[in-house]
Each structure stands twice: as structure tokens, then as C-alpha cells.
Scaffold this active site. Structure first.
Site, PDB file in Angstrom:
ATOM      1  N   GLU A  77     -43.378  25.748  -0.642  1.00 12.47           N
ATOM      2  CA  GLU A  77     -43.124  24.768  -1.701  1.00 12.47           C
ATOM      3  C   GLU A  77     -41.669  24.308  -1.683  1.00 12.47           C
ATOM      4  O   GLU A  77     -40.998  24.250  -2.725  1.00 12.47           O
ATOM      5  CB  GLU A  77     -43.491  25.353  -3.079  1.00 12.47           C
ATOM      6  CG  GLU A  77     -44.931  25.121  -3.494  1.00 12.47           C
ATOM      7  CD  GLU A  77     -45.263  23.650  -3.670  1.00 12.47           C
ATOM      8  OE1 GLU A  77     -44.553  22.971  -4.427  1.00 12.47           O
ATOM      9  OE2 GLU A  77     -46.222  23.188  -3.045  1.00 12.47           O
ATOM     10  N   ASN A  78     -41.194  23.991  -0.497  1.00 13.19           N
ATOM     11  CA  ASN A  78     -39.825  23.536  -0.340  1.00 13.19           C
ATOM     12  C   ASN A  78     -39.727  22.781   0.981  1.00 13.19           C
ATOM     13  O   ASN A  78     -40.572  22.934   1.864  1.00 13.19           O
ATOM     14  CB  ASN A  78     -38.854  24.721  -0.334  1.00 13.19           C
ATOM     15  CG  ASN A  78     -37.399  24.301  -0.560  1.00 13.19           C
ATOM     16  OD1 ASN A  78     -37.113  23.137  -0.869  1.00 13.19           O
ATOM     17  ND2 ASN A  78     -36.477  25.231  -0.400  1.00 13.19           N
ATOM     18  N   HIS A 117     -41.774  19.119   4.980  1.00 16.64           N
ATOM     19  CA  HIS A 117     -41.987  19.784   3.689  1.00 16.64           C
ATOM     20  C   HIS A 117     -43.118  20.788   3.873  1.00 16.64           C
ATOM     21  O   HIS A 117     -44.230  20.427   4.239  1.00 16.64           O
ATOM     22  CB  HIS A 117     -42.343  18.780   2.595  1.00 16.64           C
ATOM     23  CG  HIS A 117     -42.505  19.428   1.240  1.00 16.64           C
ATOM     24  ND1 HIS A 117     -41.461  19.542   0.343  1.00 16.64           N
ATOM     25  CD2 HIS A 117     -43.578  20.026   0.659  1.00 16.64           C
ATOM     26  CE1 HIS A 117     -41.896  20.183  -0.744  1.00 16.64           C
ATOM     27  NE2 HIS A 117     -43.167  20.477  -0.572  1.00 16.64           N
ATOM     28  N   CYS A 118     -42.808  22.051   3.631  1.00 17.39           N
ATOM     29  CA  CYS A 118     -43.787  23.120   3.864  1.00 17.39           C
ATOM     30  C   CYS A 118     -44.503  23.468   2.561  1.00 17.39           C
ATOM     31  O   CYS A 118     -43.869  23.949   1.619  1.00 17.39           O
ATOM     32  CB  CYS A 118     -43.075  24.356   4.419  1.00 17.39           C
ATOM     33  SG  CYS A 118     -44.182  25.752   4.724  1.00 17.39           S
ATOM     34  N   PRO A 119     -45.811  23.244   2.471  1.00 20.58           N
ATOM     35  CA  PRO A 119     -46.535  23.555   1.230  1.00 20.58           C
ATOM     36  C   PRO A 119     -46.623  25.054   0.957  1.00 20.58           C
ATOM     37  O   PRO A 119     -46.808  25.453  -0.194  1.00 20.58           O
ATOM     38  CB  PRO A 119     -47.924  22.953   1.476  1.00 20.58           C
ATOM     39  CG  PRO A 119     -48.065  22.901   2.966  1.00 20.58           C
ATOM     40  CD  PRO A 119     -46.693  22.645   3.494  1.00 20.58           C
TER      41      PRO A 119
END
Length: 261
Positions: free
Chosen positions: A129-130, A124-126
Site C-alpha cells: 500500500e505504498n 505502486h505496490c498494492p
């Protein structure tokens, strides 16, 4: 789209625009080329910035490969959908997610931030945001590649506008360009390391989650092979970048482990 996601995407767009605009407002190579009427390189740079922003939004907003519930699959059961969603052999029992209770295909994982199970979950890549999963991972790598080109070009342009003097007046007139260069340098290192690590993992047909948590993932612990999905660099890269369909990883797993499917 949540408030956090909206803030992150707005910050990314504003930062990209501000840094690009600042390079044209200072005495950089881009500004000098524009003044001389040599518009090709400035135009290409602007197009690359726009391309990176568009790729960012595409990766950020698209379905990363959410696993559908049985009700959703039955409601949308059609010939087209059956071609897109791989069919798992009936003699293979799929585990149910303890959070959302959907049947998890192999390599899927539940993301508690997205509240969904994601096919071939990577991480999950901050920043976007996905989740990064089977559907958007190739575009994520394309985004990193374009972003790296923009950062390297922007860093070179920012450096070309810096001439150093030991005076407060110089610092006052060049503080934005100096800060831009330092920020671009930091982002360049981060993006470069990310891109290299992802290309390496893709060439091995493994994910960030599998690489980091190999000892905790049951299908990897019980496999006779170190990486049951590795089919060689060329085939791994082809399957990742060129395949237009989702993959039934169970078939590859049992085939590679010499077990009946």
C-alpha cells in the site's frame, strides 16, 4: 494511514504469524528440532520472520521519495537538505505535474493512489500500500530477499510435516499444513519472479514503469540511447544499493546523450 492500508498491513502480519505458528504446531522439522532442544534453527527462522515483517512495515510506511513543492523546499531550506536533495542545473527546465503542480525531476511520476509525485518512480505496490520509489526501492529489494528465504525455509518445513494417506481422517488432521504448503508455494513463485525482475531492471538502471511504458515517456523517446541512465552493471548496482543521496538524473541523461548540461 487509510483504512485499505491498515487492512492490508494487518492481513500481512496475521498471515505471516499464522503460517509461522502453524509450522511449530505440526510435526515438522522445526517442531522436532524444538523438542530435541536444538533451538538454533527454530530461533533463526523466527528472527527471519520478524525481520521480514519489520522490513515490510518499514517499506510500507516510509517516504518512497515524494517530490516536495517549492514552498516545502523553501520552508525547509537548509544546508543539510541541500545535500540530500540534488540540485538541477538552472538551464534545465523542469516540467510541472498536471495533478499536483510540483516541478517534476526527471524519472518522477505522479501516483494517483498516493496523490504525490514520486522520485524515480518504479510502481505502486498494492501489497505494501505504498509506492516504490528512489528512497525505499533498495529496502523493497531487501524485503523481497528476506521474504524469499523465509518462504523457501517455511515451504521445506511444511513439506517435512506432510505424510500422505488416502483417508478423510488424514486430510482432517493435515488440512492446515497442506494449505500452508500450497500458499507458501504460490507466494514463493511470486516473490522469486519479482526479485529476479527487479534485480535485472536495477542492473540496467531502469524502472518497471520505464520498462513497461518506454514508448510513452518523452525523455526516453527523444534520447539517442536505448537507456540513457545505464552506466554499466557494477556502477548501476553501486548507485542503487550504496549511494546515500538522491540523484539528479538530468545530469546523467544529458551527459550520456552528449548534450550540454
Amino acid at each position: 494511514m487509510g483504512a485499505g492500508g491498515l487492512w492490508v498491513r494487518t492481513a500481512h502480519t496475521a498471515l505471516s504469524g499464522a503460517l509461522a505458528l502453524g509450522l511449530f504446531l505440526h510435526r515438522t522439522d522445526l517442531q522436532k528440532q524444538e523438542e530435541r532442544g536444538e533451538l538454533l534453527q527454530p530461533l533463526i527462522f523466527v528472527l527471519l520472520v520478524l525481520c521480514s515483517v519489520l522490513l515490510y512495515f518499514k517499506v510500507s510506511l516510509m517516504d518512497p521519495g515524494f517530490v516536495k513543492s517549492e514552498e516545502e523546499v523553501e520552508a525547509g531550506n537548509s544546508e543539510e537538505q541541500s545535500m540530500v536533495i540534488p540540485q538541477v542545473p538552472i538551464n534545465i527546465k523542469m516540467r510541472r505535474c498536471g495533478y499536483c503542480m510540483v516541478k517534476q525531476p526527471m524519472r518522477a511520476r505522479h501516483c494517483q493512489l498516493c496523490q504525490h509525485c514520486v522520485r524515480r518512480y518504479d510502481h505502486h505496490c498494492p501489497w505494501i500500500e505504498n509506492c516504490v520509489g528512489e528512497k525505499n526501492h533498495p529496502l523493497f529489494v531487501a524485503y523481497l530477499s528476506v521474504q524469499l528465504v523465509v518462504l523457501l525455509w517455511g515451504g521445506h518445513a511444511a513439506w517435512s510435516g506432510l505424510y500422505f494417506e488416502q483417508s478423510w481422517d488424514w486430510l482432517r488432521h493435515n488440512i492446515f499444513l497442506l494449505m500452508s504448503f500450497l500458499l507458501i508455494a504460490i507466494f514463493t513463485i511470486v516473490v522469486l519472479l519479482l526479485l529476479i525482475s527487479h534485480l535485472y531492471l536495477i542492473s540496467c538502471n531502469t524502472t518497471t514503469w520505464e520498462f513497461m511504458s518506454h514508448h510513452r515517456i518523452s525523455y526516453l523517446r527523444h534520447s539517442e540511447l536505448e537507456n540513457p541512465f545505464d552506466q554499466g552493471v557494477i556502477l548501476n548496482l553501486w548507485r542503487f544499493f550504496c549511494s546515500s543521496h538522491l540523484t539528479a538524473w538530468e545530469n546523467i541523461y544529458f551527459q550520456r546523450n552528449n548534450e550540454p548540461v
